[in-house]
Scaffold this motif. Structure first.
Motif, PDB file in Angstrom:
ATOM      1  N   HIS A 217      30.682-156.927  -8.580  1.00 35.30           N
ATOM      2  CA  HIS A 217      29.722-155.850  -8.353  1.00 35.30           C
ATOM      3  C   HIS A 217      28.683-155.848  -9.469  1.00 35.30           C
ATOM      4  O   HIS A 217      28.996-156.125 -10.627  1.00 35.30           O
ATOM      5  N   ARG A 218      27.436-155.550  -9.096  1.00 33.11           N
ATOM      6  CA  ARG A 218      26.368-155.399 -10.077  1.00 33.11           C
ATOM      7  C   ARG A 218      25.553-154.164  -9.718  1.00 33.11           C
ATOM      8  O   ARG A 218      25.122-154.014  -8.581  1.00 33.11           O
ATOM      9  N   MET A 219      25.347-153.275 -10.678  1.00 35.87           N
ATOM     10  CA  MET A 219      24.632-152.022 -10.450  1.00 35.87           C
ATOM     11  C   MET A 219      23.384-151.969 -11.325  1.00 35.87           C
ATOM     12  O   MET A 219      23.429-152.308 -12.510  1.00 35.87           O
ATOM     13  N   TRP A 220      22.275-151.516 -10.708  1.00 37.10           N
ATOM     14  CA  TRP A 220      21.023-151.292 -11.438  1.00 37.10           C
ATOM     15  C   TRP A 220      20.753-149.793 -11.423  1.00 37.10           C
ATOM     16  O   TRP A 220      20.535-149.206 -10.373  1.00 37.10           O
ATOM     17  N   LYS A 262      34.315-154.522  -9.195  1.00 40.70           N
ATOM     18  CA  LYS A 262      33.736-153.346  -8.541  1.00 40.70           C
ATOM     19  C   LYS A 262      34.351-152.051  -9.054  1.00 40.70           C
ATOM     20  O   LYS A 262      33.641-151.094  -9.374  1.00 40.70           O
ATOM     21  N   GLU A 263      35.674-152.013  -9.184  1.00 43.85           N
ATOM     22  CA  GLU A 263      36.304-150.767  -9.618  1.00 43.85           C
ATOM     23  C   GLU A 263      35.939-150.433 -11.060  1.00 43.85           C
ATOM     24  O   GLU A 263      35.842-149.256 -11.430  1.00 43.85           O
ATOM     25  N   GLN A 264      35.727-151.440 -11.890  1.00 38.86           N
ATOM     26  CA  GLN A 264      35.349-151.177 -13.273  1.00 38.86           C
ATOM     27  C   GLN A 264      33.911-150.677 -13.371  1.00 38.86           C
ATOM     28  O   GLN A 264      33.600-149.798 -14.181  1.00 38.86           O
ATOM     29  N   CYS A 265      33.030-151.222 -12.528  1.00 38.25           N
ATOM     30  CA  CYS A 265      31.651-150.711 -12.490  1.00 38.25           C
ATOM     31  C   CYS A 265      31.625-149.264 -12.020  1.00 38.25           C
ATOM     32  O   CYS A 265      30.874-148.432 -12.550  1.00 38.25           O
ATOM     33  N   GLU A 266      32.447-148.949 -11.016  1.00 33.19           N
ATOM     34  CA  GLU A 266      32.487-147.576 -10.510  1.00 33.19           C
ATOM     35  C   GLU A 266      33.031-146.613 -11.555  1.00 33.19           C
ATOM     36  O   GLU A 266      32.565-145.476 -11.677  1.00 33.19           O
ATOM     37  N   GLU A 267      34.033-147.064 -12.320  1.00 32.57           N
ATOM     38  CA  GLU A 267      34.574-146.213 -13.379  1.00 32.57           C
ATOM     39  C   GLU A 267      33.530-145.980 -14.471  1.00 32.57           C
ATOM     40  O   GLU A 267      33.398-144.872 -15.006  1.00 32.57           O
ATOM     41  N   PHE A 268      32.765-147.007 -14.808  1.00 35.09           N
ATOM     42  CA  PHE A 268      31.676-146.856 -15.773  1.00 35.09           C
ATOM     43  C   PHE A 268      30.647-145.848 -15.264  1.00 35.09           C
ATOM     44  O   PHE A 268      30.199-144.966 -16.003  1.00 35.09           O
ATOM     45  N   TRP A 269      30.262-145.953 -14.001  1.00 35.37           N
ATOM     46  CA  TRP A 269      29.287-145.038 -13.378  1.00 35.37           C
ATOM     47  C   TRP A 269      29.777-143.599 -13.441  1.00 35.37           C
ATOM     48  O   TRP A 269      29.032-142.677 -13.751  1.00 35.37           O
ATOM     49  N   HIS A 270      31.063-143.415 -13.165  1.00 40.08           N
ATOM     50  CA  HIS A 270      31.628-142.061 -13.211  1.00 40.08           C
ATOM     51  C   HIS A 270      31.642-141.527 -14.641  1.00 40.08           C
ATOM     52  O   HIS A 270      31.331-140.353 -14.882  1.00 40.08           O
ATOM     53  N   HIS A 284      20.035-149.774  -7.081  1.00 39.91           N
ATOM     54  CA  HIS A 284      20.394-150.969  -6.316  1.00 39.91           C
ATOM     55  C   HIS A 284      21.785-151.417  -6.727  1.00 39.91           C
ATOM     56  O   HIS A 284      22.168-151.303  -7.900  1.00 39.91           O
ATOM     57  N   ALA A 285      22.560-151.911  -5.771  1.00 40.68           N
ATOM     58  CA  ALA A 285      23.901-152.421  -6.057  1.00 40.68           C
ATOM     59  C   ALA A 285      24.121-153.691  -5.245  1.00 40.68           C
ATOM     60  O   ALA A 285      23.683-153.793  -4.098  1.00 40.68           O
ATOM     61  N   GLU A 286      24.801-154.641  -5.853  1.00 42.02           N
ATOM     62  CA  GLU A 286      25.108-155.912  -5.200  1.00 42.02           C
ATOM     63  C   GLU A 286      26.611-156.119  -5.266  1.00 42.02           C
ATOM     64  O   GLU A 286      27.212-155.997  -6.328  1.00 42.02           O
ATOM     65  N   THR A 287      27.227-156.446  -4.122  1.00 41.19           N
ATOM     66  CA  THR A 287      28.675-156.654  -4.058  1.00 41.19           C
ATOM     67  C   THR A 287      28.954-157.963  -3.333  1.00 41.19           C
ATOM     68  O   THR A 287      28.430-158.196  -2.241  1.00 41.19           O
ATOM     69  N   LEU A 297      29.451-165.596 -11.555  1.00 34.25           N
ATOM     70  CA  LEU A 297      28.317-164.876 -10.986  1.00 34.25           C
ATOM     71  C   LEU A 297      27.584-164.013 -12.021  1.00 34.25           C
ATOM     72  O   LEU A 297      26.525-163.448 -11.718  1.00 34.25           O
ATOM     73  N   ARG A 298      28.133-163.896 -13.185  1.00 34.28           N
ATOM     74  CA  ARG A 298      27.494-163.051 -14.194  1.00 34.28           C
ATOM     75  C   ARG A 298      26.187-163.690 -14.660  1.00 34.28           C
ATOM     76  O   ARG A 298      26.133-164.904 -14.911  1.00 34.28           O
ATOM     77  N   ILE A 299      25.146-162.886 -14.785  1.00 42.42           N
ATOM     78  CA  ILE A 299      23.864-163.377 -15.296  1.00 42.42           C
ATOM     79  C   ILE A 299      23.633-162.940 -16.744  1.00 42.42           C
ATOM     80  O   ILE A 299      22.646-163.316 -17.353  1.00 42.42           O
TER      81      ILE A 299
END
Length: 353
Positions: A217-220, A262-270, A284-287, A297-299
């Motif tokens: 998962h990638r979140m902007w 994905k779950e770690q990105c969501e926990e960070f967002w929360h 924007h989010a990419e999964t 896949l990490r940039i």
């Protein structure tokens, strides 16, 4: 005119007449004192009644204000849940119009309270059985106790009751005013395995060698500003704790990018958004589902703080306006130029000053 019944009939006379006149004067003074006391009691009673009316009006205004604040927090938590579970069917409202009615009430709070918001969250676990988390928001949640119930067709009655008992005990550890639906979802993910194993309906699957798949998962994330030192520290600590890579850019506006599971990105967002960061949104989010951990896949190699200060002659400050041109060049180096238009609505081929 007729004389007052307590007024003396004659000032003349002596002996018996004088004694009668004295008694009449005494009765008149007593009657006048009683009248004054009666008027005083009436005034005090009117003041008490007015104070009670004022207090009742104050309580009503306080309750309305408290309920409005709670409803606004409920909408924020729902918005976060929909961003965490974007796929169809993962979050289902019991009444599709409930959110619209709450928003209408917040604009016109003088009317009756809207119906309570109820919904179901599909919690996917590592076992074949998933858990449907049924949630009902009381009007004064999060100040009031949240109503939760977990149900799974892979759990027998005893294990389902035990799951809900333990879930309720976990929710009671939260203080009044804390949002806890996301925490409840994570608790079910982390703790549901023993209940499935003990369930009579659960059968141990045939051991197979499976390729481990991960939701990368990638979140902007966009905010009107990132300036305060404590906020910058919380962002940096949360990303490192979740093993995320990416960056956050201080100044006005503030930009955050995180990538990882994905779950770690969501926990960070929360973590960074609550309890009180309202001027922030995930643009924007990419999964992508990948085999393995998705590191290829990490940039970004690490999570770092960026500072692109525009030249305004004020020296270095954390509340500066960022240099969009420098930020665009940074995105180009990391093959993310397309994000520029999503964040700012500006075509990247135009020059930015």
């Amino acid at each position: 005119m007729w004389p007052h019944p307590l007024a003396p009939k004659s000032e003349a006379g002596g002996g018996a007449g004088g004694r009668q006149l004295g008694r009449l004067r005494q009765r008149r003074r007593w009657w006048q004192r009683e009248q004054r006391q009666r008027r005083r009691r009436q005034q005090q009673q009117r003041r008490r009644q007015q104070r009670q009316l004022d207090f009742q009006a104050f309580l009503k205004m306080s309750v309305v204000a408290s309920v409005n604040e709670c409803l606004e927090l409920q909408l924020l938590e729902l918005e976060m849940l929909f961003s965490m579970f974007p796929n169809k069917g993962e979050v289902c409202l019991e009444d599709a119009n409930s959110v619209r009615r709450v928003r209408f009430y917040l604009k016109n709070p003088n009317g009756p309270l809207p119906p309570r918001i109820g919904f179901v969250v599909m919690v996917y676990t590592d076992f074949e059985g998933d858990v449907e988390l049924q949630v009902a928001f009381p009007h004064n949640y999060p100040n009031a106790k949240l109503q939760l119930f977990g149900r799974s067709y892979s759990l027998d009655r005893q294990q389902q009751l035990q799951l809900n008992k333990d879930l309720t005990a976990y929710i009671t550890t939260f203080d009044a005013g804390e949002l806890c639906v996301c925490a409840a979802v994570q608790w079910i993910r982390d703790n549901s395995a023993p209940y499935f194993r003990k369930s009579k309906l659960f059968s141990e699957p045939v051991v197979k060698r499976k390729v481990v798949k991960t939701m990368f998962h990638r979140m902007w994330i966009y905010s009107h500003q990132i300036c305060r030192p404590e906020l910058r520290k919380r962002i940096l600590d949360s990303a490192k704790r979740q093993s995320l890579t990416g960056f956050f850019m201080t100044g006005k506006p503030g930009i955050i990018c995180v990538e990882g599971k994905k779950e770690q990105c969501e926990e960070f967002w929360h973590t960074i958004r609550y309890p009180n960061w309202r001027h922030i949104s995930c643009k924007h989010a990419e999964t992508v589902q990948v085999e393995g951990n998705g590191d290829e896949l990490r940039i970004f190699k690490v999570f770092q703080e960026l500072q692109f200060e525009s030249l305004n002659g004020h020296g270095f400050r954390h509340d500066y306006h960022i240099d969009l041109g420098k930020f665009l060049e940074f995105l180009r180096k990391h093959q993310s130029e397309h994000i520029f238009q999503i964040l700012f609505g500006i075509e990247s081929k135009h020059s930015v000053h």
